[in-house]
Every structure is written in C-alpha cells, then in structure tokens.
Write a protein that holds these residues in place. Sequence first.
Motif, PDB file in Angstrom:
ATOM      1  N   THR A  76       0.208  -5.427  -6.667  1.00 10.45           N
ATOM      2  CA  THR A  76      -0.067  -6.858  -6.452  1.00 10.45           C
ATOM      3  C   THR A  76       1.131  -7.508  -5.748  1.00 10.45           C
ATOM      4  O   THR A  76       0.971  -8.235  -4.762  1.00 10.45           O
ATOM      5  CB  THR A  76      -0.315  -7.572  -7.809  1.00 10.45           C
ATOM      6  OG1 THR A  76      -1.342  -6.882  -8.487  1.00 10.45           O
ATOM      7  CG2 THR A  76      -0.716  -9.011  -7.609  1.00 10.45           C
ATOM      8  N   ASN A  77       2.326  -7.240  -6.259  1.00 15.91           N
ATOM      9  CA  ASN A  77       3.541  -7.839  -5.668  1.00 15.91           C
ATOM     10  C   ASN A  77       3.715  -7.394  -4.224  1.00 15.91           C
ATOM     11  O   ASN A  77       4.063  -8.194  -3.348  1.00 15.91           O
ATOM     12  CB  ASN A  77       4.790  -7.445  -6.465  1.00 15.91           C
ATOM     13  CG  ASN A  77       4.801  -8.008  -7.870  1.00 15.91           C
ATOM     14  OD1 ASN A  77       5.514  -7.550  -8.723  1.00 15.91           O
ATOM     15  ND2 ASN A  77       3.976  -9.009  -8.125  1.00 15.91           N
ATOM     16  N   PHE A  78       3.456  -6.117  -3.979  1.00 19.01           N
ATOM     17  CA  PHE A  78       3.593  -5.605  -2.612  1.00 19.01           C
ATOM     18  C   PHE A  78       2.611  -6.320  -1.678  1.00 19.01           C
ATOM     19  O   PHE A  78       2.967  -6.740  -0.568  1.00 19.01           O
ATOM     20  CB  PHE A  78       3.360  -4.090  -2.598  1.00 19.01           C
ATOM     21  CG  PHE A  78       3.220  -3.526  -1.219  1.00 19.01           C
ATOM     22  CD1 PHE A  78       4.285  -3.569  -0.321  1.00 19.01           C
ATOM     23  CD2 PHE A  78       2.018  -2.963  -0.798  1.00 19.01           C
ATOM     24  CE1 PHE A  78       4.150  -3.061   0.970  1.00 19.01           C
ATOM     25  CE2 PHE A  78       1.876  -2.455   0.486  1.00 19.01           C
ATOM     26  CZ  PHE A  78       2.949  -2.499   1.369  1.00 19.01           C
ATOM     27  N   LEU A  79       1.369  -6.491  -2.142  1.00 15.01           N
ATOM     28  CA  LEU A  79       0.365  -7.127  -1.278  1.00 15.01           C
ATOM     29  C   LEU A  79       0.681  -8.604  -1.047  1.00 15.01           C
ATOM     30  O   LEU A  79       0.396  -9.152   0.017  1.00 15.01           O
ATOM     31  CB  LEU A  79      -1.040  -6.965  -1.877  1.00 15.01           C
ATOM     32  CG  LEU A  79      -1.544  -5.515  -1.954  1.00 15.01           C
ATOM     33  CD1 LEU A  79      -2.886  -5.435  -2.651  1.00 15.01           C
ATOM     34  CD2 LEU A  79      -1.629  -4.883  -0.564  1.00 15.01           C
ATOM     35  N   ASP A  80       1.284  -9.243  -2.042  1.00  9.88           N
ATOM     36  CA  ASP A  80       1.650 -10.648  -1.866  1.00  9.88           C
ATOM     37  C   ASP A  80       2.916 -10.808  -1.020  1.00  9.88           C
ATOM     38  O   ASP A  80       3.130 -11.848  -0.417  1.00  9.88           O
ATOM     39  CB  ASP A  80       1.904 -11.302  -3.238  1.00  9.88           C
ATOM     40  CG  ASP A  80       0.609 -11.702  -3.922  1.00  9.88           C
ATOM     41  OD1 ASP A  80      -0.304 -12.194  -3.239  1.00  9.88           O
ATOM     42  OD2 ASP A  80       0.505 -11.507  -5.146  1.00  9.88           O
ATOM     43  N   LEU A  99       8.038   2.229  -2.318  1.00 10.45           N
ATOM     44  CA  LEU A  99       7.409   1.861  -3.585  1.00 10.45           C
ATOM     45  C   LEU A  99       7.514   3.062  -4.520  1.00 10.45           C
ATOM     46  O   LEU A  99       7.932   4.143  -4.085  1.00 10.45           O
ATOM     47  CB  LEU A  99       5.941   1.495  -3.344  1.00 10.45           C
ATOM     48  CG  LEU A  99       5.680   0.260  -2.448  1.00 10.45           C
ATOM     49  CD1 LEU A  99       4.232   0.181  -2.023  1.00 10.45           C
ATOM     50  CD2 LEU A  99       6.078  -1.025  -3.172  1.00 10.45           C
ATOM     51  N   SER A 100       7.090   2.886  -5.774  1.00 11.94           N
ATOM     52  CA  SER A 100       7.183   4.003  -6.719  1.00 11.94           C
ATOM     53  C   SER A 100       6.367   5.194  -6.213  1.00 11.94           C
ATOM     54  O   SER A 100       5.390   5.003  -5.455  1.00 11.94           O
ATOM     55  CB  SER A 100       6.648   3.573  -8.082  1.00 11.94           C
ATOM     56  OG  SER A 100       5.266   3.315  -7.960  1.00 11.94           O
ATOM     57  N   SER A 101       6.755   6.406  -6.637  1.00  9.12           N
ATOM     58  CA  SER A 101       6.070   7.588  -6.107  1.00  9.12           C
ATOM     59  C   SER A 101       4.598   7.591  -6.526  1.00  9.12           C
ATOM     60  O   SER A 101       3.727   8.027  -5.767  1.00  9.12           O
ATOM     61  CB  SER A 101       6.772   8.869  -6.564  1.00  9.12           C
ATOM     62  OG  SER A 101       6.756   8.906  -7.959  1.00  9.12           O
ATOM     63  N   GLU A 102       4.297   7.054  -7.745  1.00  9.77           N
ATOM     64  CA  GLU A 102       2.889   7.026  -8.191  1.00  9.77           C
ATOM     65  C   GLU A 102       2.059   6.163  -7.229  1.00  9.77           C
ATOM     66  O   GLU A 102       0.964   6.549  -6.821  1.00  9.77           O
ATOM     67  CB  GLU A 102       2.753   6.419  -9.607  1.00  9.77           C
ATOM     68  CG  GLU A 102       3.404   7.200 -10.718  1.00  9.77           C
ATOM     69  CD  GLU A 102       4.874   6.844 -10.881  1.00  9.77           C
ATOM     70  OE1 GLU A 102       5.388   6.007 -10.102  1.00  9.77           O
ATOM     71  OE2 GLU A 102       5.533   7.406 -11.767  1.00  9.77           O
ATOM     72  N   LEU A 103       2.610   5.019  -6.886  1.00 11.13           N
ATOM     73  CA  LEU A 103       1.864   4.115  -6.010  1.00 11.13           C
ATOM     74  C   LEU A 103       1.767   4.682  -4.588  1.00 11.13           C
ATOM     75  O   LEU A 103       0.717   4.581  -3.928  1.00 11.13           O
ATOM     76  CB  LEU A 103       2.530   2.729  -6.012  1.00 11.13           C
ATOM     77  CG  LEU A 103       1.821   1.633  -5.232  1.00 11.13           C
ATOM     78  CD1 LEU A 103       0.355   1.538  -5.601  1.00 11.13           C
ATOM     79  CD2 LEU A 103       2.492   0.282  -5.483  1.00 11.13           C
ATOM     80  N   MET A 104       2.852   5.284  -4.124  1.00  8.42           N
ATOM     81  CA  MET A 104       2.826   5.874  -2.771  1.00  8.42           C
ATOM     82  C   MET A 104       1.721   6.929  -2.665  1.00  8.42           C
ATOM     83  O   MET A 104       1.039   7.034  -1.655  1.00  8.42           O
ATOM     84  CB  MET A 104       4.178   6.520  -2.422  1.00  8.42           C
ATOM     85  CG  MET A 104       5.291   5.540  -2.164  1.00  8.42           C
ATOM     86  SD  MET A 104       4.905   4.255  -0.970  1.00  8.42           S
ATOM     87  CE  MET A 104       4.573   5.188   0.480  1.00  8.42           C
TER      88      MET A 104
END
Length: 669
Positions: free
Chosen positions: A24-28, A554-559
């Motif tokens: 969410t933070n990344f998209l914002d 970003l975190s590896s999980e999110l990547m």
Amino acid sequence: MKLKVNEDLQKERLKCTFNTEELTNFLDGDANKTLSRRKLESFFLSDLNLKDKIPMEYLSHKERYEEAVRKSCILFKKVNEWQQSGDSGSNSMEVYKSLLGGSVGSAIIKDGSPFAVHYVMFIPTIMGQGTLEQQGEWVGRAFSNQIIGTYAQTELGHGTFIRGLETICTYDPATEEFVLNSPTLTSYKWWPGGLGHTCNYAVVIAQLYTQGKCHGIHPFIVQLRDEETWNPMPGIKIGEIGGKLGMNSTNNGYLAFDNVRIPRMNMLMKNAQVLKDGTYKKSVNDKLTYGTMIFVRVVIVRDLVSSYISKAAIIATRYSCVRRQSELKPGAGEPQILDYQTQQYKIFPAIAISLAYKFAASWLWDVYNDVTSQLEQGDLERLPELHAMACCLKAVSTADAAVAVTTCRLACGGHGYMNCSNFPNMYAMASAAETYEGENTVLLLQTARYLMKACQDAKSGLKLTETVLYLSNFKSLRRRNWITDLDCIGNAFLQVAGSKIENCYFAINQLINSGMSQEDAWNETTIKLSRATEAHCRAFVIQSFITTIKTIHLSSELMKVLTELCKLVCAHWMLNQMGDFLQYSNLKPSDVPSIQSLLEECLKRIRPNAVGLVDSFDVRDEILGSALGVYDGNVYERLIEDANKSPLNQEPVNESFHKYLKPYLKSNL
Ligand SMILES: Cc1cc2nc3c(=O)[nH]c(=O)nc-3n(C[C@H](O)[C@H](O)[C@H](O)COP(=O)(O)OP(=O)(O)OC[C@H]3O[C@@H](n4cnc5c(N)ncnc54)[C@H](O)[C@@H]3O)c2cc1C
C-alpha cells in the motif's frame, strides 16, 4: 451494524506471504502519503450529507442530476475546509485527483460529477492557452467556483475532425468584439460535460474569421448563462443531450449561438492573437496547444484506468473467495470459486494489469512534467514523443480497462450483473473513456504517424528518442535462443512491435511505389497500423513494469509477488497475440508450451496472495461501492440489504396490481 468478517476471507488474509501495508505504501508513494490519503478519504466520506438515502440508480434522470449538483456543491466547498484544516498534509493536486478520478468522487457521485469538465478541461485550458492577464482574470474565479465552465469542442457533425468544426467566431473591429454563430444544425455543440444546466461559462472552440479571412479553430471564453438568474444569455440556445449508457449525472449538453457578442480579450491569446484592428498574429508553433490535451490523457491513464481495473479485481477476488459453487472432487464439498483455474485466469490478470498501467502512467506523468517545463523555455523536442505515448497509452489502457471490468463481472456470475455489484456503472465509466478525449482508434493512428516517422529515422540512421530506440536494434534480438525469463520476454515484445511497425512502413511505401496516393496508401494500411501501435504500447508497458521491479527496493517477499504479476501480464498478453510472437520474435513453436506453463504457474503462485494483493490496493468499501466486494465478505447480507432499498419493496402490494393486474386477471375468469 458491524458484521463478523467472513471466515473464508479471514483465512485468505492469514495465508498472505507479504506485508500488505508495505505494498500500500509503495503504491501511494510512501507511508506518509498513505496516511494523508486515508485522512482525506475519511474527511470526505464521513459527511452524512454526502451519503445516499436511496441508491442513485433508483432516482429519475432529473433527480439524479439534482442530487449530483447538491453533492458536488458540498464536495467542492469541503475542499476549502480540508485545505484550511492544517490536517491535510496533501497538496491540492492529490485532493482533486481523489475527487475527480476513480476514488472519493466515484464513491459520492458514482455516475460522474457535472463539475468534472470544469476542473479537468476548463481551468487547464485557460491556464495552458490564456495569457498571464487572462489567467489572472479567469483562473481565480474558476478555482473558487464563482464561475463554472466547460470545454465545448465537439459538434453534432464533427468530433474527431476538429478542423471541420463549423461554429464561427468573427471579429468586429468597430466594437472590438467577436460574434459567435452556429450556421447549421451540425454546428451545434454536442457533448460537453456540465454544459446542460450546470455551467455558466465555456471555452468554445470555433473557426476564427478576421479581416475576411478564416484562420482555423481557436478557443474563446463565452458566458452562457446570467450569473444571477441562470437564464441563457441572449442568442444562446442550450440544453442537455439526454440519457446515455452511463455517466447520467454529468449533464452533457448542447449549445448553439445566434450573433452572440464577446469582448476581444475573451479569445485565449497565449499563442495566436487578434489585435484591436483585427490583425491576426499567428502562433509561433501550433503544437503549443497540445499541452491540455496531453494533460487530460495522462490523467485518464494515471487516475482512472488503473483505479477501475483494480476496483474490478478487488470485487471479483473477494467475492470469489466467499462464493462456493459446484464440486471439484466428489464428496469434498463445494470449493471457493477462486480455486477454479479459469476463474483465476479471469481475475488475476486484472490485478497485474492495474499495476502495469500504474507504472507506465508514472513514467508518463514524469515526462509530462519535464516536457511542460521544457515548453516554458521554448524547447519542444520531446513533445511529439510525449504526445505519441499519451495517445496510445490512453487508447490501449482504456480498452483494456473496459475488458477487465467486463471479465471480472463475468467472474461474478449473475450477481455481477446487479447494479449493486457496481460493475454496470464501472463498465459505463471505463468504456466512456474509450471515446472521450480522443476516440481510441483515432488516437492509435496518431501514434502510428509518429512511429512511421521514427521508422524512417531509424532507417536513415538518425537519433531516436527513448521509447522508439528499439527500432534500430530489434532485429538483432531475434538471433538469440528463447529462454522463458523476463529479459527474453521483454525483448520479444520489442521484436513484435518493431517488426509490425516496419511492416507497415514497407506496406505503405510499396503501395505508394505502385502508384497509390500517400493518403490512400495510409488508409489501406490502417488496420495494420493500429495493431502495430498497440504492440508498441504493450511493449512499452512491459518494459516499464520490468524496469520498475528491477529498480525498486522492497522486501524480498513482496518483490517475489510483484515479479509473478509482471510475468503474468507478459504471459497473458503473449498468449493473446501468439501468432505475432511466432511470426516476429525469437519464440519458436516448441517454446509455446513454456508460455502456457508460465501463465498457469503464475496463477497458482498468485492464488494464496490474491486477497492480500487486492487488500493492499486499500480501497474503502464506500469507494468500491459494491455489495460483492465488501472487505468483511458478508456478500449475501449486502445483496438482501440492497434489494430491500428498491422502491418497489417499500410497500407489500404495488398499485399496478389494483390498476392493471387485478382487472386483467378477473377479466379472464
Ligand atoms: C462521455 C463523453 C463525454 C464527452 N465530453 C466531452 C466534452 O466535455 N467536450 C467535448 O467537446 N466533447 C466531449 N465528448 C465528445 C468526444 O470528444 C467525441 O465523442 C470524440 O472525440 C469522438 O468524436 P465523434 O463522437 O464525433 O466520433 P467520430 O469522430 O464520428 O468517430 C466515429 C467512428 O469513425 C472513426 N473515425 C473517425 N475519424 C477517423 C480517422 N481519421 N481514421 C479512422 N477512423 C476514424 C472512429 O474510429 C469511430 O469508429 C464526450 C464524449 C463522451 C462519450
């Protein structure tokens, strides 16, 4: 009443492998931006005056419009309160984006605000095409809503071909005024948003005549209605155009002029000018007027498309976790419909595509801002590239948005057909964008002109701009062996686009060499040209997705999850156009199964994170506006609740029984 979260949805949320807040933070943009967006949404959405007592779709056409005006007035009054609250933390661009794009505004006036064109076209046109003096006179009054304007370009007879517009504006040096006339029925302005009954001013696009000569179309500010009585000004014929597929509260209107006089200074004169004595001074560069057009297209891609696609994906994903149907294994009970592979194939591409367009739009927005500041310094070098990219991205993304909304609706079966699912309205909104601000086919062909010129430049060894650089080297990429990874796939998209563009270039030249006129040769090639442009656009979107995931931290999980989504868009688009990839890229028939497998693997890997992904889009229930997509998953309760809002359900027996049904039944005794 607060309902318990549906157990199936709860379990899905526990399965998610990444931190949804991080996405969410990344998209914002960052955590602070998420915070201020949420504050902004709460500020507007908690206002009881902006909530519906009866869903808007049950109102008559007239009532719907009146509600839209009532709410728009409250909404835009609240903008000042918000900005003065000291709590805002967000700039005014963010506020207007939220109120006019697919976010807060769409929660409050689902069918579109009659004020939208005022903000999206009227004000930007004055800012882009008015002199500093004109901006001083009009922009402040417009921003504070002392006047409300629209942008009146399209006529009954002409939309695309603006040189063919027939409204006439003739300069009269004796009074230093212009005189506007609508000489034919086909010259009636037709379509401008808010024109019907909401606006009292318009930027009118008309053919300028001075000293007996026509100088083509120019913009003029015209007062349409008296500021006190709201009656049409003398010589103005005005009204609303009637019911439409959707956007039924945007008050699109018609307009005709009979010798309407306006002061000379009402011509927007930043570029071309008419002097007191009627002398016409040409614009130094007619491309300077492109700015507003490009701005609106950039806004459509950035703020509308990805928002409608993601909303459709959220609704269909959550519903598909709550909905159980049929049997996968005998005796094992009904599975969640999201476990059907075909269901995942309908929905997950929408999740992925909404991100793909978000990243592409972010590039477009940055270039738009760079080019605008270069324009201020008289540097027009990157304008054609920006224009070309804005045209094709607007066309391909709005078409994809309409398809994605329909596909997600189909994924929700019969319930998706209900108004309370919000799919019908979202489809109408997404599909309208395929036509307004440049009809999509026409836009693809505008980009095609740029691509033909770029292809010629590539052949002549001239310098190419960033987005068409591949035209000089795409053939060398074809010699490599196929590997199903993102680099190889990204290159394949470039090979397809490059080859299709080159084919068009050769086809046109061949027709011309065989004796055909350039214009006919162009028309004979337009199917190929529009498809080549689409391929160019898709190659660009894929490149920008790949570049984004290669450059962000970003975190590896999110990547991992974002990489899966990127691969899914690639596989989905490749399988849709497999013929092209076999014909033009280094993909061989024996490699095709690897693309099908990639698609199937991506669907499988995205499945556990599907709810987490759509939750990360962080769209409040009010903004989703859907009984099927609610965060708590209590879909069936919402469906009954919404059905009970129907005016027909407010009385046990409808009066038509006494008036018609009973006499008819009795007459058959
Ligand atoms: C919801 C909505 C809101 C709108 N709001 C506004 C507004 O606020 N202000 C305003 O001025 N206008 C507005 N419009 C009008 C809009 O800009 C036009 O509808 C649009 O530009 C297309 O023009 P047209 O309707 O005349 O279609 P046409 O240009 O007649 O197109 C009809 C068909 O012809 C094809 N065609 C036309 N020219 C070519 C070509 N050169 N090559 C190949 N094919 C071609 C098109 O692809 C299309 O298939 C709005 C429209 C809608 C639907």
